[in-house]
Scaffold this active site. Structure first.
Site, PDB file in Angstrom:
ATOM      1  N   ARG A 205     -12.936  12.408   0.859  1.00 57.38           N
ATOM      2  CA  ARG A 205     -14.155  11.784   0.320  1.00 57.38           C
ATOM      3  C   ARG A 205     -15.162  11.736   1.457  1.00 57.38           C
ATOM      4  O   ARG A 205     -14.938  11.086   2.483  1.00 57.38           O
ATOM      5  CB  ARG A 205     -13.870  10.372  -0.200  1.00 57.38           C
TER       6      ARG A 205
ATOM      7  N   HIS B 194     -17.761  15.017  -8.157  1.00 53.77           N
ATOM      8  CA  HIS B 194     -16.599  14.131  -8.271  1.00 53.77           C
ATOM      9  C   HIS B 194     -15.662  14.733  -9.331  1.00 53.77           C
ATOM     10  O   HIS B 194     -15.495  14.187 -10.424  1.00 53.77           O
ATOM     11  CB  HIS B 194     -17.067  12.723  -8.662  1.00 53.77           C
TER      12      HIS B 194
ATOM     13  N   CYS C 187     -17.503   5.525 -14.580  1.00 52.69           N
ATOM     14  CA  CYS C 187     -16.499   5.853 -13.560  1.00 52.69           C
ATOM     15  C   CYS C 187     -16.048   4.622 -12.786  1.00 52.69           C
ATOM     16  O   CYS C 187     -14.975   4.629 -12.194  1.00 52.69           O
ATOM     17  CB  CYS C 187     -17.043   6.915 -12.623  1.00 52.69           C
TER      18      CYS C 187
ATOM     19  N   ASP D 268     -23.444   5.644 -14.728  1.00 49.95           N
ATOM     20  CA  ASP D 268     -22.945   5.395 -13.363  1.00 49.95           C
ATOM     21  C   ASP D 268     -24.041   4.612 -12.636  1.00 49.95           C
ATOM     22  O   ASP D 268     -25.180   4.514 -13.127  1.00 49.95           O
ATOM     23  CB  ASP D 268     -22.662   6.752 -12.688  1.00 49.95           C
TER      24      ASP D 268
ATOM     25  N   GLN E 100     -12.720  12.811 -11.074  1.00 48.90           N
ATOM     26  CA  GLN E 100     -13.238  11.856 -12.048  1.00 48.90           C
ATOM     27  C   GLN E 100     -13.487  12.565 -13.386  1.00 48.90           C
ATOM     28  O   GLN E 100     -13.115  12.058 -14.452  1.00 48.90           O
ATOM     29  CB  GLN E 100     -14.540  11.239 -11.517  1.00 48.90           C
TER      30      GLN E 100
ATOM     31  N   ARG F 126      -7.260   8.520 -14.086  1.00 48.96           N
ATOM     32  CA  ARG F 126      -7.388   9.139 -12.756  1.00 48.96           C
ATOM     33  C   ARG F 126      -5.999   9.464 -12.203  1.00 48.96           C
ATOM     34  O   ARG F 126      -5.761  10.543 -11.650  1.00 48.96           O
ATOM     35  CB  ARG F 126      -8.113   8.185 -11.785  1.00 48.96           C
TER      36      ARG F 126
HETATM   37  N1  NVA Z   1     -22.060   8.013  -7.956  1.00 47.52           N
HETATM   38  C1  NVA Z   1     -21.190   7.029  -7.358  1.00 47.52           C
HETATM   39  C2  NVA Z   1     -19.806   7.209  -7.855  1.00 47.52           C
HETATM   40  C3  NVA Z   1     -18.802   6.226  -7.329  1.00 47.52           C
HETATM   41  C4  NVA Z   1     -17.410   6.482  -7.844  1.00 47.52           C
HETATM   42  C5  NVA Z   1     -21.235   7.174  -5.836  1.00 47.52           C
HETATM   43  O1  NVA Z   1     -21.243   8.301  -5.355  1.00 47.52           O
HETATM   44  O2  NVA Z   1     -21.296   6.152  -5.171  1.00 47.52           O
HETATM   45  N1   CP Z   2     -14.506   6.034  -9.737  1.00 48.47           N
HETATM   46  C1   CP Z   2     -14.154   6.069  -8.447  1.00 48.47           C
HETATM   47  O1   CP Z   2     -14.086   7.111  -7.805  1.00 48.47           O
HETATM   48  O2   CP Z   2     -13.896   4.836  -7.915  1.00 48.47           O
HETATM   49  P1   CP Z   2     -13.635   4.515  -6.389  1.00 48.47           P
HETATM   50  O3   CP Z   2     -14.946   4.687  -5.658  1.00 48.47           O
HETATM   51  O4   CP Z   2     -13.160   3.092  -6.373  1.00 48.47           O
HETATM   52  O5   CP Z   2     -12.607   5.462  -5.846  1.00 48.47           O
END
Ligand code: NVA
Ligand code: CP
Length: 314
Positions: free
Chosen positions: A110, A137, A271, A231, A140, A299
């Site tokens: 990540r 993602h 998500c 989101d 997801q 997930r």
């Molecule tokens: N769009 C959000 C998704 C978090 C799971 C982010 O990137 O923070």
């Molecule tokens: N939806 C998702 O990826 O959640 P986290 O940021 O908690 O991993």
């Protein structure tokens, strides 16, 4: 022990950096395998295999679901927290990736730039999985379409409407939807549309089997849709834009009025984490049509399927 579907054979040893790294048969077979794993009708044994997690952004679901997925398959996870490894002190990706390839069997990463993820994949000799970047993602999206399939059965011809920021989650939904024959309509305020290059890629992948559209009016986005998805308005790394984005997204809350415009059987997806009262109302996220906790659970099942496929003996 179970045998993998022949459609998944090409994934052994592969990277999963984008939804569009899959083809249609692979995406469908992964969802089928995830459903079987969830039902307990398939088992895989990854005893002795180790998944390294390198997370440069916060995570609850992704970190825990990968850890539990690996444990359920008999393998292990090592959390390579950037702050306590040399990753956070700027060791080159080329060196980290080559060293970790000597210890681990796969890496879930990540990070911010998709280019950094691609760099890890270039230097690593083991599968690299996108656990969220600024651009995508994809894990997801697998869970999202499994949730849709659990509700409606056949995915072909369904419409998923995403309202809010044209971000990483929106990108992976468009690409995965295109693969699976699901129409995806993205509704965003002007200036927050998804990357046109990703829209173009999704349209090409859909190859006429699904419509990929971008609109700038919330009701137009959701009318008649089978799933409404949203989101956060400010993703990780955009915290300083929070106030400005709250102004720009006024009128884009997924609330009861917007939900009433969708198909009467529509489900609500997010998500998570969610900001109640911003991108989604408390009533909608807690309402009868919400599937957000099934979605979060999924997930774990899709990632088990993915790990079984990527770590299968080649
Ligand atoms: N769009 C959000 C998704 C978090 C799971 C982010 O990137 O923070
Ligand atoms: N939806 C998702 O990826 O959640 P986290 O940021 O908690 O991993």
């Amino acid at each position: 022990m179970a045998c993998l579907d022949v459609a998944l054979a090409g994934l052994a040893g592969a990277d999963f950096l984008s939804s569009s790294d899959l083809d249609r048969a692979e995406a469908e077979a992964l969802l089928t395998l995830a459903a079987q794993l969830k039902a307990g009708s398939q088992r895989f044994d990854l005893t002795g295999r180790v998944l390294g997690l390198i997370f440069s952004k916060a995570s609850t679901r992704t970190r825990v679901s990968f850890t539990v997925a690996m444990a359920r398959l008999g393998g292990q996870t090592i959390d390579l927290l950037p702050l306590v490894t040399q990753v956070g002190r700027g060791e080159p990706i080329a060196d980290t990736a080559r060293v970790l390839s000597r210890y681990c069997d796969a890496l879930a990463i990540r990070t911010f730039a998709q280019a950094d993820l691609a760099d890890y994949a270039h230097w690593a000799s083991i599968p690299v999985i996108n656990a969220l970047t600024d651009e995508e993602h994809p894990c997801q999206a697998l869970a999202d379409f499994l949730t849709l399939r659990e509700t409606f059965g056949d995915l072909e011809g369904l419409t998923l409407a995403y309202v809010g920021d044209g971000n990483n989650v929106a990108h992976s939904l468009m690409l995965m939807g295109a693969l699976l024959g699901v129409n995806v309509c993205i509704g965003t305020p002007e200036g927050f549309a998804p990357d046109p290059a990703v829209v173009e890629r999704a349209a090409a992948l859909a190859a006429g089997r699904a419509q990929i559209t971008v609109v700038h009016e919330p009701v137009a986005a959701v009318r008649g849709a089978h799933a409404l998805y949203t989101d956060v308005w400010a993703s990780m790394g955009q915290e300083q834009e929070q106030a400005e984005r709250e102004r720009a997204f006024r009128g884009w809350c997924l609330d009861g009025a917007l939900l009433a415009e969708a198909d009467s059987r529509a489900i609500v997806l997010h998500c998570l984490p969610a900001h109640r009262g911003e991108e989604i109302s408390a009533a909608v996220i807690e309402g009868d049509q919400s599937r957000v906790f099934d979605q979060a659970e999924n997930r774990m099942h899709v990632q088990q399927a993915l790990l079984a496929a990527l770590l299968a003996p080649g």
